[in-house]
Scaffold this motif. Structure first.
Motif, PDB file in Angstrom:
ATOM      1  N   CYS A 178       6.801  26.304  21.102  1.00 20.06           N
ATOM      2  CA  CYS A 178       6.699  26.240  19.631  1.00 20.06           C
ATOM      3  C   CYS A 178       7.812  25.330  19.134  1.00 20.06           C
ATOM      4  O   CYS A 178       8.821  25.149  19.813  1.00 20.06           O
ATOM      5  N   SER A 179       7.640  24.799  17.928  1.00 23.52           N
ATOM      6  CA  SER A 179       8.735  23.993  17.383  1.00 23.52           C
ATOM      7  C   SER A 179       8.936  24.347  15.914  1.00 23.52           C
ATOM      8  O   SER A 179       8.062  24.956  15.275  1.00 23.52           O
ATOM      9  N   LEU A 180      10.099  23.962  15.400  1.00 21.91           N
ATOM     10  CA  LEU A 180      10.417  24.241  13.997  1.00 21.91           C
ATOM     11  C   LEU A 180      10.056  23.012  13.168  1.00 21.91           C
ATOM     12  O   LEU A 180      10.306  21.876  13.585  1.00 21.91           O
ATOM     13  N   LYS A 181       9.474  23.266  12.007  1.00 25.34           N
ATOM     14  CA  LYS A 181       9.121  22.146  11.124  1.00 25.34           C
ATOM     15  C   LYS A 181       9.535  22.524   9.703  1.00 25.34           C
ATOM     16  O   LYS A 181       9.062  23.523   9.158  1.00 25.34           O
TER      17      LYS A 181
ATOM     18  N   ALA B 187      -4.143  27.584  12.925  1.00 24.45           N
ATOM     19  CA  ALA B 187      -5.290  26.838  12.391  1.00 24.45           C
ATOM     20  C   ALA B 187      -4.802  25.633  11.589  1.00 24.45           C
ATOM     21  O   ALA B 187      -5.386  24.542  11.657  1.00 24.45           O
ATOM     22  N   ALA B 188      -3.709  25.811  10.841  1.00 21.00           N
ATOM     23  CA  ALA B 188      -3.148  24.674  10.092  1.00 21.00           C
ATOM     24  C   ALA B 188      -2.653  23.598  11.063  1.00 21.00           C
ATOM     25  O   ALA B 188      -2.878  22.402  10.850  1.00 21.00           O
ATOM     26  N   ALA B 189      -2.002  24.042  12.156  1.00 18.84           N
ATOM     27  CA  ALA B 189      -1.495  23.081  13.146  1.00 18.84           C
ATOM     28  C   ALA B 189      -2.652  22.278  13.747  1.00 18.84           C
ATOM     29  O   ALA B 189      -2.545  21.074  13.990  1.00 18.84           O
ATOM     30  N   LYS B 190      -3.783  22.947  13.945  1.00 18.23           N
ATOM     31  CA  LYS B 190      -4.976  22.247  14.461  1.00 18.23           C
ATOM     32  C   LYS B 190      -5.420  21.189  13.444  1.00 18.23           C
ATOM     33  O   LYS B 190      -5.672  20.031  13.782  1.00 18.23           O
TER      34      LYS B 190
ATOM     35  N   VAL C  35       7.290  27.796  11.837  1.00 21.36           N
ATOM     36  CA  VAL C  35       7.244  27.727  13.298  1.00 21.36           C
ATOM     37  C   VAL C  35       5.836  27.276  13.679  1.00 21.36           C
ATOM     38  O   VAL C  35       4.850  27.910  13.298  1.00 21.36           O
ATOM     39  N   ILE C  36       5.770  26.167  14.404  1.00 21.44           N
ATOM     40  CA  ILE C  36       4.471  25.591  14.753  1.00 21.44           C
ATOM     41  C   ILE C  36       4.195  25.841  16.236  1.00 21.44           C
ATOM     42  O   ILE C  36       4.952  25.387  17.101  1.00 21.44           O
ATOM     43  N   PRO C  37       3.104  26.576  16.541  1.00 27.01           N
ATOM     44  CA  PRO C  37       2.750  26.737  17.961  1.00 27.01           C
ATOM     45  C   PRO C  37       2.149  25.426  18.453  1.00 27.01           C
ATOM     46  O   PRO C  37       1.229  24.884  17.829  1.00 27.01           O
TER      47      PRO C  37
ATOM     48  N   ASP D 249      -1.375  20.996  20.785  1.00 25.41           N
ATOM     49  CA  ASP D 249      -2.303  20.431  21.772  1.00 25.41           C
ATOM     50  C   ASP D 249      -3.683  21.070  21.591  1.00 25.41           C
ATOM     51  O   ASP D 249      -3.844  22.079  20.905  1.00 25.41           O
ATOM     52  N   ASP D 250      -4.687  20.457  22.240  1.00 29.97           N
ATOM     53  CA  ASP D 250      -6.079  20.849  21.966  1.00 29.97           C
ATOM     54  C   ASP D 250      -6.389  22.301  22.315  1.00 29.97           C
ATOM     55  O   ASP D 250      -7.210  22.943  21.676  1.00 29.97           O
ATOM     56  N   LYS D 251      -5.693  22.799  23.379  1.00 32.49           N
ATOM     57  CA  LYS D 251      -6.043  24.154  23.853  1.00 32.49           C
ATOM     58  C   LYS D 251      -5.389  25.252  23.021  1.00 32.49           C
ATOM     59  O   LYS D 251      -5.790  26.412  23.075  1.00 32.49           O
ATOM     60  N   CYS D 252      -4.342  24.888  22.290  1.00 30.02           N
ATOM     61  CA  CYS D 252      -3.518  25.907  21.621  1.00 30.02           C
ATOM     62  C   CYS D 252      -4.300  26.769  20.612  1.00 30.02           C
ATOM     63  O   CYS D 252      -4.238  27.995  20.679  1.00 30.02           O
ATOM     64  N   PRO D 253      -5.080  26.153  19.712  1.00 32.31           N
ATOM     65  CA  PRO D 253      -5.755  27.004  18.722  1.00 32.31           C
ATOM     66  C   PRO D 253      -6.707  28.007  19.364  1.00 32.31           C
ATOM     67  O   PRO D 253      -6.707  29.185  18.995  1.00 32.31           O
ATOM     68  N   ASP D 254      -7.488  27.539  20.381  1.00 36.02           N
ATOM     69  CA  ASP D 254      -8.435  28.477  21.001  1.00 36.02           C
ATOM     70  C   ASP D 254      -7.697  29.615  21.697  1.00 36.02           C
ATOM     71  O   ASP D 254      -8.096  30.770  21.608  1.00 36.02           O
ATOM     72  N   LEU D 255      -6.591  29.271  22.393  1.00 38.15           N
ATOM     73  CA  LEU D 255      -5.850  30.322  23.107  1.00 38.15           C
ATOM     74  C   LEU D 255      -5.344  31.369  22.110  1.00 38.15           C
ATOM     75  O   LEU D 255      -5.496  32.573  22.311  1.00 38.15           O
TER      76      LEU D 255
END
Ligand code: NAD
Ligand code: GLY
Length: 364
Positions: free
Chosen positions: A341-344, A279-282, A333-335, A288-294
């Protein structure tokens, strides 16, 4: 039989096979040599009653292969995952005269594997151990990769060692006695693996509503998650780089476990932690747009929790002792998308805002 070979500092197999408990003695001899020595089953009260009795397949198989079998049983659970339990087991092993050629066998969930593995890493400066996971979470994640350890009063898993098992033996029959909450703990880690590097997991889950009673299907998902872990552990066993990806959702999760005095299980806390960071990444536009819903739809389809009753300030304060912290920075870790995923790395004083943004999206 499914056999996944992990080629880490030590090479070992992860075997998944119906009836594997009754073949354990032979499997252990195949990798570890002569059975003319002691083996200590380390387990909790519940699992001992279910699978650790003298008359049951595991013990019979070990004895049949020639091992002198001992068993150390304790209450188990997250609040027993501490140094005092480790010291008690070390004293027991010494009293029973275990030597460097003898073996430990972790029979149980992740708590047992982490404690037995850490005990194996420290007894006589290191003895061999075998993982026999009996929860879905343990076969999906904790029995593979060699992270062992215990909690300190300041936080989760703050003392431990990297110590690889010699073999992992999983018998899907053990899933028959797991309740659905424990199966969901394992599913949370399967969803985590899907986001890290196995988008196929979502196609499978989607095409066929997962029945928690379909143990062959759960085992297939577990094997896919182990494959994700194998690749990452082989590349970065000591977590100096990409192994951190396996911590998706874990900064918030470990804080939630600690704040709840471990009444919220690890798997459920990981689900909440993944929901918060997604949710934070959103909110920040990091995915990407689909990630939070998935992420959120998959977790909620199984009834895994998304909402967290702790505030961003509470989560931050509990997370400050997290071992993922390096000085004034912490790596999240950011989905970004299914299978990516990537590291931030952020400054520790930005963490509360990240949690706050995530909670705000979830609580809308
Ligand atoms: P657990 O070991 O406490 O097991 C949960 C409960 O399930 C226990 O009450 C146990 O008695 C019961 N149980 C176990 N097998 C059973 C069976 N077949 N039938 C019925 N009941 C059974 O917890 P867990 O959820 O398996 O593991 C969580 C732990 O794993 C946490 O401490 C977490 O930090 C750790 N972990 C470690 C790693 C790692 O890489 N080392 C990875 C993920 C999680
Ligand atoms: N469960 C995280 C890891 O094994 O690295």
């Amino acid at each position: 039989m499914i056999n996944i070979t992990v080629n880490a500092s030590k090479k070992y197999d992860v075997l998944m096979e119906h009836g594997a408990l009754s073949q354990a003695g032979q499997h252990i001899c195949n990798v570890s040599g002569d059975a003319d020595r002691k083996i200590c089953i380390i387990t909790d009260t519940t699992v001992s009653e279910l699978y650790g009795q003298k008359t049951q397949p595991l013990w019979q198989s070990l004895e049949g292969a020639g091992f002198e079998v001992y068993e150390y049983v304790f209450n188990g659970g997250e609040t027993d995952k501490n140094m005092s339990t480790v010291v008690d087991i070390l004293e027991y092993l010494a009293k029973e005269g275990f030597t460097r050629t003898d073996l430990l066998l972790a029979l149980g969930g992740g708590v047992i594997g982490d404690i037995a593995g850490f005990t194996a890493a420290t007894y006589l400066r290191g003895v061999e151990f075998i993982q026999v996971p009996t929860t879905l979470l343990a076969i999906v994640d904790s029995s593979v990769g060699g992270k062992t350890g215990v909690n300190l009063s300041s936080g989760k898993n703050l003392a431990g060692a990297f110590w690889q098992p010699s073999l992992v033996i999983f018998d899907p029959e053990v899933l028959a006695t797991l309740d659905s909450a424990l199966k969901l703990d394992g599913l949370a880690e399967i969803i985590k693996a899907g986001f890290i590097d196995a988008p196929k997991i979502f196609a499978l889950i989607d095409n066929r509503r997962v029945s928690l009673d379909d143990h062959d299907f759960l085992t297939k998902l577990a094997a896919m998650a182990v494959e994700v872990k194998r690749k990452i552990v082989e590349e970065d066993e000591r977590e100096s780089g990409n192994r951190q990806l396996l911590n998706l959702g874990h900064t918030a999760a470990h804080a939630i476990e600690k704040l709840s005095s471990y009444s919220i299980s690890h798997g459920h806390a990981v689900a909440m932690g993944m929901a918060i960071i997604t949710a934070a990444a959103k909110s920040y536009g990091w995915c990407d747009d689909k990630c939070p819903d998935l992420m959120l739809d998959t977790l909620s389809a199984f009834g895994l929790p998304l909402k967290c009753t702790y505030s961003a300030a509470e989560l931050t304060s509990a997370a400050l002792h997290d071992k993922k912290r390096r000085g004034d920075h912490i790596t999240l870790v950011i989905p970004k998308a299914a299978g990516s995923c990537s590291l931030k790395t952020i400054a520790v004083d930005q963490l509360e805002e990240v949690f706050d943004r995530g909670l705000e999206v979830l609580n809308k």
